[in-house]
Scaffold this motif. Structure first.
Motif, PDB file in Angstrom:
ATOM      1  N   LYS A 279      93.164  42.331  38.858  1.00 30.83           N
ATOM      2  CA  LYS A 279      92.713  42.340  37.523  1.00 30.83           C
ATOM      3  C   LYS A 279      91.238  42.479  37.424  1.00 30.83           C
ATOM      4  O   LYS A 279      90.321  42.710  36.481  1.00 30.83           O
ATOM      5  CB  LYS A 279      93.294  41.343  36.555  1.00 30.83           C
ATOM      6  N   SER A 280      90.520  42.271  38.730  1.00 32.34           N
ATOM      7  CA  SER A 280      89.185  42.046  38.585  1.00 32.34           C
ATOM      8  C   SER A 280      88.462  43.357  39.068  1.00 32.34           C
ATOM      9  O   SER A 280      87.289  43.575  38.591  1.00 32.34           O
ATOM     10  CB  SER A 280      88.665  41.190  39.926  1.00 32.34           C
ATOM     11  N   ASP A 281      89.376  44.236  39.168  1.00 35.55           N
ATOM     12  CA  ASP A 281      88.906  45.846  39.268  1.00 35.55           C
ATOM     13  C   ASP A 281      88.019  46.099  40.655  1.00 35.55           C
ATOM     14  O   ASP A 281      87.341  47.100  40.499  1.00 35.55           O
ATOM     15  CB  ASP A 281      88.488  46.429  38.048  1.00 35.55           C
ATOM     16  N   LYS A 282      88.249  44.976  41.485  1.00 33.88           N
ATOM     17  CA  LYS A 282      87.409  45.313  42.620  1.00 33.88           C
ATOM     18  C   LYS A 282      88.442  45.645  43.862  1.00 33.88           C
ATOM     19  O   LYS A 282      89.345  45.225  43.659  1.00 33.88           O
ATOM     20  CB  LYS A 282      86.849  44.034  43.140  1.00 33.88           C
ATOM     21  N   PRO A 283      87.959  46.401  44.808  1.00 35.83           N
ATOM     22  CA  PRO A 283      88.739  46.776  45.789  1.00 35.83           C
ATOM     23  C   PRO A 283      89.302  45.464  46.640  1.00 35.83           C
ATOM     24  O   PRO A 283      88.381  44.416  46.921  1.00 35.83           O
ATOM     25  CB  PRO A 283      87.888  47.593  47.151  1.00 35.83           C
ATOM     26  N   ILE A 284      90.561  45.527  46.985  1.00 34.30           N
ATOM     27  CA  ILE A 284      91.244  44.572  47.757  1.00 34.30           C
ATOM     28  C   ILE A 284      91.824  45.219  49.063  1.00 34.30           C
ATOM     29  O   ILE A 284      92.623  46.252  48.866  1.00 34.30           O
ATOM     30  CB  ILE A 284      92.371  43.832  47.064  1.00 34.30           C
ATOM     31  N   ILE A 285      91.503  44.719  50.060  1.00 31.14           N
ATOM     32  CA  ILE A 285      91.988  45.126  51.443  1.00 31.14           C
ATOM     33  C   ILE A 285      92.697  43.836  52.113  1.00 31.14           C
ATOM     34  O   ILE A 285      92.286  42.764  52.353  1.00 31.14           O
ATOM     35  CB  ILE A 285      90.933  45.482  52.231  1.00 31.14           C
ATOM     36  N   LEU A 286      93.982  44.121  52.638  1.00 28.31           N
ATOM     37  CA  LEU A 286      94.595  43.146  53.498  1.00 28.31           C
ATOM     38  C   LEU A 286      94.109  43.156  54.812  1.00 28.31           C
ATOM     39  O   LEU A 286      94.008  44.423  55.284  1.00 28.31           O
ATOM     40  CB  LEU A 286      96.169  43.537  53.157  1.00 28.31           C
ATOM     41  N   LEU A 287      93.726  42.117  55.345  1.00 30.95           N
ATOM     42  CA  LEU A 287      93.142  42.397  56.937  1.00 30.95           C
ATOM     43  C   LEU A 287      94.364  42.547  57.719  1.00 30.95           C
ATOM     44  O   LEU A 287      94.033  43.068  58.806  1.00 30.95           O
ATOM     45  CB  LEU A 287      92.722  40.808  57.259  1.00 30.95           C
TER      46      LEU A 287
ATOM     47  N   GLY B 210      98.343  46.954  43.029  1.00 29.74           N
ATOM     48  CA  GLY B 210      96.925  46.907  42.887  1.00 29.74           C
ATOM     49  C   GLY B 210      95.973  47.037  44.243  1.00 29.74           C
ATOM     50  O   GLY B 210      94.772  46.879  44.365  1.00 29.74           O
ATOM     51  N   LEU B 211      96.885  46.680  45.468  1.00 32.69           N
ATOM     52  CA  LEU B 211      96.243  46.782  46.570  1.00 32.69           C
ATOM     53  C   LEU B 211      95.484  48.077  46.935  1.00 32.69           C
ATOM     54  O   LEU B 211      96.014  49.132  46.816  1.00 32.69           O
ATOM     55  CB  LEU B 211      96.935  46.326  47.839  1.00 32.69           C
ATOM     56  N   SER B 212      94.176  47.863  47.432  1.00 36.68           N
ATOM     57  CA  SER B 212      93.499  49.290  47.809  1.00 36.68           C
ATOM     58  C   SER B 212      93.572  49.726  49.473  1.00 36.68           C
ATOM     59  O   SER B 212      93.461  50.851  49.590  1.00 36.68           O
ATOM     60  CB  SER B 212      91.765  49.041  47.612  1.00 36.68           C
ATOM     61  N   GLY B 213      93.793  48.741  50.130  1.00 41.89           N
ATOM     62  CA  GLY B 213      93.955  49.045  51.647  1.00 41.89           C
ATOM     63  C   GLY B 213      94.553  47.962  52.414  1.00 41.89           C
ATOM     64  O   GLY B 213      94.422  46.909  51.771  1.00 41.89           O
ATOM     65  N   PHE B 214      94.607  48.417  53.657  1.00 40.78           N
ATOM     66  CA  PHE B 214      95.241  47.175  54.728  1.00 40.78           C
ATOM     67  C   PHE B 214      94.796  47.470  56.218  1.00 40.78           C
ATOM     68  O   PHE B 214      94.795  48.785  56.215  1.00 40.78           O
ATOM     69  CB  PHE B 214      96.592  46.916  54.262  1.00 40.78           C
ATOM     70  N   GLY B 215      94.970  46.730  56.923  1.00 35.97           N
ATOM     71  CA  GLY B 215      94.598  46.926  58.238  1.00 35.97           C
ATOM     72  C   GLY B 215      95.689  46.492  59.334  1.00 35.97           C
ATOM     73  O   GLY B 215      96.515  45.627  58.871  1.00 35.97           O
ATOM     74  N   CYS B 216      95.664  46.879  60.334  1.00 32.77           N
ATOM     75  CA  CYS B 216      96.515  46.391  61.396  1.00 32.77           C
ATOM     76  C   CYS B 216      95.990  47.102  62.634  1.00 32.77           C
ATOM     77  O   CYS B 216      95.195  47.860  62.631  1.00 32.77           O
ATOM     78  CB  CYS B 216      97.952  46.610  61.202  1.00 32.77           C
TER      79      CYS B 216
ATOM     80  N   ALA C 285      81.499  34.075  41.785  1.00 29.30           N
ATOM     81  CA  ALA C 285      80.668  34.537  42.668  1.00 29.30           C
ATOM     82  C   ALA C 285      80.139  35.870  42.700  1.00 29.30           C
ATOM     83  O   ALA C 285      79.436  36.576  43.470  1.00 29.30           O
ATOM     84  CB  ALA C 285      80.921  33.883  43.918  1.00 29.30           C
ATOM     85  N   LYS C 286      80.900  36.629  41.824  1.00 33.40           N
ATOM     86  CA  LYS C 286      80.803  38.260  41.801  1.00 33.40           C
ATOM     87  C   LYS C 286      80.811  38.885  43.125  1.00 33.40           C
ATOM     88  O   LYS C 286      79.656  39.648  43.335  1.00 33.40           O
ATOM     89  CB  LYS C 286      79.625  38.235  40.761  1.00 33.40           C
ATOM     90  N   PRO C 287      81.594  38.775  43.982  1.00 32.61           N
ATOM     91  CA  PRO C 287      81.962  39.772  45.105  1.00 32.61           C
ATOM     92  C   PRO C 287      82.127  41.046  44.735  1.00 32.61           C
ATOM     93  O   PRO C 287      82.368  41.476  43.617  1.00 32.61           O
ATOM     94  CB  PRO C 287      83.140  39.052  45.826  1.00 32.61           C
ATOM     95  N   ASP C 288      81.896  42.001  45.717  1.00 32.39           N
ATOM     96  CA  ASP C 288      81.818  43.573  45.363  1.00 32.39           C
ATOM     97  C   ASP C 288      83.411  44.060  45.530  1.00 32.39           C
ATOM     98  O   ASP C 288      83.966  44.949  45.411  1.00 32.39           O
ATOM     99  CB  ASP C 288      81.031  44.356  46.177  1.00 32.39           C
ATOM    100  N   GLY C 289      84.287  43.052  46.398  1.00 31.66           N
ATOM    101  CA  GLY C 289      85.658  43.266  46.686  1.00 31.66           C
ATOM    102  C   GLY C 289      86.209  42.027  47.467  1.00 31.66           C
ATOM    103  O   GLY C 289      85.351  41.133  47.575  1.00 31.66           O
ATOM    104  N   TYR C 290      87.293  42.595  47.948  1.00 32.57           N
ATOM    105  CA  TYR C 290      88.099  41.170  48.563  1.00 32.57           C
ATOM    106  C   TYR C 290      88.748  41.784  49.593  1.00 32.57           C
ATOM    107  O   TYR C 290      89.292  42.790  49.899  1.00 32.57           O
ATOM    108  CB  TYR C 290      89.080  40.604  47.502  1.00 32.57           C
ATOM    109  N   LEU C 291      88.800  40.927  50.815  1.00 35.85           N
ATOM    110  CA  LEU C 291      89.631  40.981  51.944  1.00 35.85           C
ATOM    111  C   LEU C 291      90.650  39.670  51.869  1.00 35.85           C
ATOM    112  O   LEU C 291      89.998  38.758  51.580  1.00 35.85           O
ATOM    113  CB  LEU C 291      88.737  40.939  53.344  1.00 35.85           C
ATOM    114  N   LEU C 292      91.828  40.063  52.086  1.00 37.54           N
ATOM    115  CA  LEU C 292      92.985  39.148  51.975  1.00 37.54           C
ATOM    116  C   LEU C 292      93.598  38.841  53.271  1.00 37.54           C
ATOM    117  O   LEU C 292      94.097  39.801  53.727  1.00 37.54           O
ATOM    118  CB  LEU C 292      93.764  39.382  50.777  1.00 37.54           C
TER     119      LEU C 292
ATOM    120  N   GLY D 185      97.306  39.688  40.536  1.00 38.36           N
ATOM    121  CA  GLY D 185      96.226  38.843  39.956  1.00 38.36           C
ATOM    122  C   GLY D 185      94.825  39.019  40.156  1.00 38.36           C
ATOM    123  O   GLY D 185      93.904  39.269  39.245  1.00 38.36           O
ATOM    124  N   LEU D 186      94.635  39.160  41.387  1.00 41.68           N
ATOM    125  CA  LEU D 186      93.237  39.517  41.823  1.00 41.68           C
ATOM    126  C   LEU D 186      92.754  40.922  41.568  1.00 41.68           C
ATOM    127  O   LEU D 186      91.593  41.187  41.288  1.00 41.68           O
ATOM    128  CB  LEU D 186      93.354  39.535  43.640  1.00 41.68           C
TER     129      LEU D 186
END
Ligand SMILES: [Zn+2]
Length: 430
Positions: free
Chosen positions: A275-283, A296-302, A242-249, A272-273
């Motif tokens: 490898k898509s080269d998109k930003p990944i942010i842990l919620l 390869g995690l780009s960021g995280f929240g709390c 679905a070609k998202p621009d990034g991911y929230l995990l 694994g995620l």
């Protein structure tokens, strides 16, 4: 505001019902962005619009839609005894629930309406079949996108002057609007019994969201460590289509004191995620997110010193009174101030000493109050992130964890620190 400019890991703080406004403002330089839960954004919309407008930081609104597919009790308020103020319990000892929480009624009735309002009215959770009708799914997506795009994007009058200032400096700002850094499609848990059906629904909602906005779209992948590990390849390929621009995990209920198997599952999924080269942010993430930087995690929240883990079946906003805790950066753990920190003579542990502004003023952590301990947390976290941005290697990070473990594993006041060894072993497994 667009995505943060700084290199990762990005630090996001979640806006909660607590009194943290001053901390967010005073320590504006200690984090990269803000996560606002949809019900807080709608219930306190005037406050949030002003607050987010004044911060001028990247932000996103968490649509919180998973709640409408969960136990309907999660959306209801507790019933209190009018005289004592205590929560009433039923015959089985369960706290009794009444009607829809006030903080959700505005979101349900004024903003989401349609399908969401229908199932809330019928007192039942959403099921995958509810989305088989094209119109229902499309209407929900339209409303969720509209809500996130508009709600907090109007810059309050008194900040317009900054906008003119920014324009003179050649910084692009679009017509006074302060849109979120990304739009989050409605999302539901992939941890229950009907994983394939919910996966279809989530990806379909992502596709529909992309069709309705020009802003970047970041779907939430919500599942526990076990489901992530079982379905890693399936989830990653399905969402990528679905070609998202990034991911929230959101790793459901995950925290860094879990066993090495769970830690490795989460590390592997992020790897694994990524490898898509998109930003990944842990919620929701604790200090293990620093380890995930190497996956390869780009960021995280709390929250600011709370809500570093979250179970999707847990009640929202009833963290209750959390006793103030002090974050010990070297040991990557928090200790309770009243019961633990006060028993420790920190002058005997020179390598645990923190030289942030707060601790500089009050060197004994046992004397910090709630706000001070949170402010220390922000400054200590900033320092940890700066070290990673400065290029700390995977080997150096892992060695430091292992050394801290060796030194403190038998200390009666500071153990257990087993998590340090577990993290180091995850990093050692190439
Ligand atoms: Zn400090």
């Amino acid at each position: 505001m667009p995505l943060p400019n700084d290199p990762g890991p990005w630090c996001f703080y979640r806006l909660g019902p607590t009194k943290e406004k001053e901390l967010f403002k005073r320590r504006r330089d200690a984090y990269d962005g803000v996560i606002v839960p949809a019900h807080i954004a709608s219930y306190y919309s005037a406050f949030c619009a002003e607050f987010i407008g004044s911060l001028q930081k990247p932000y996103l609104i968490d649509p919180m839609t998973y709640l409408f597919a969960g136990d309907t009790a999660l959306l209801k308020r507790f019933v209190r005894d009018r005289k004592t103020g205590r929560t009433i319990r039923d015959t089985t000892g369960r706290k009794k629930k009444g009607d829809l929480k006030r903080s959700f009624s505005k979101l349900v009735e004024q903003h989401y309406a349609g399908l969401v309002e229908t199932v809330v009215g019928e007192d039942r959770p959403l099921i995958p079949q509810d989305f088989s009708a094209n119109t229902a799914a499309d209407e929900l997506v339209g409303r969720v996108v509209e809500f996130q795009t508009r709600l907090l994007s109007e810059l309050p009058e008194k900040y317009r002057k900054y906008e003119q200032y920014a324009r003179k400096q050649g910084k692009p700002m679009t017509g006074g609007a302060n849109p979120p850094m990304c739009i989050v499609p409605p999302y539901f848990s992939l941890g229950g019994s009907d994983v394939p059906a919910w996966l279809e629904v989530n990806v379909d909602l992502l596709v529909r969201t992309k069709a309705k906005t020009t802003l970047p779209v970041f779907p939430v992948i919500l599942a526990g460590p076990q489901s992530l590990s079982l379905n890693a390849a399936l989830f990653i390929s399905k969402y990528a289509e679905a070609k998202p621009d990034g991911y929230l995990l959101w790793v459901d209920g995950f925290s860094s004191d879990q066993d090495v198997g769970a830690l490795a599952a989460v590390f592997g999924f992020v790897e694994g995620l990524a490898k898509s080269d998109k930003p990944i942010i842990l919620l929701y993430g604790d200090a293990f997110s620093l380890v995930l930087h190497f996956a390869g995690l780009s960021g995280f929240g709390c929250g600011i010193c709370y809500a570093e883990r979250k179970l999707s079946t847990q009640d929202v906003d009833v963290e209750g009174m959390i006793p103030p805790r002090y974050y010990v950066s070297l040991l990557k753990k928090k200790i309770q101030i009243a019961t633990e920190a006060r028993r420790i003579d920190f002058s005997k542990y020179p390598d645990l000493r923190c030289d942030c502004e707060v601790c500089g003023r009050k060197p004994d952590p046992g004397t910090l109050d709630d706000t001070e301990s949170r402010e220390h947390f922000m400054l200590a976290r900033k320092r940890e992130i700066d070290a990673l941005r400065g290029g700390t290697t995977r080997v150096a990070f892992s060695t430091a964890l292992q050394e801290a473990f060796t030194k403190y594993q038998t200390d009666p006041l500071l153990s257990p620190v087993q998590h340090l060894r577990n993290w180091a072993s995850v990093l050692a497994n190439e």
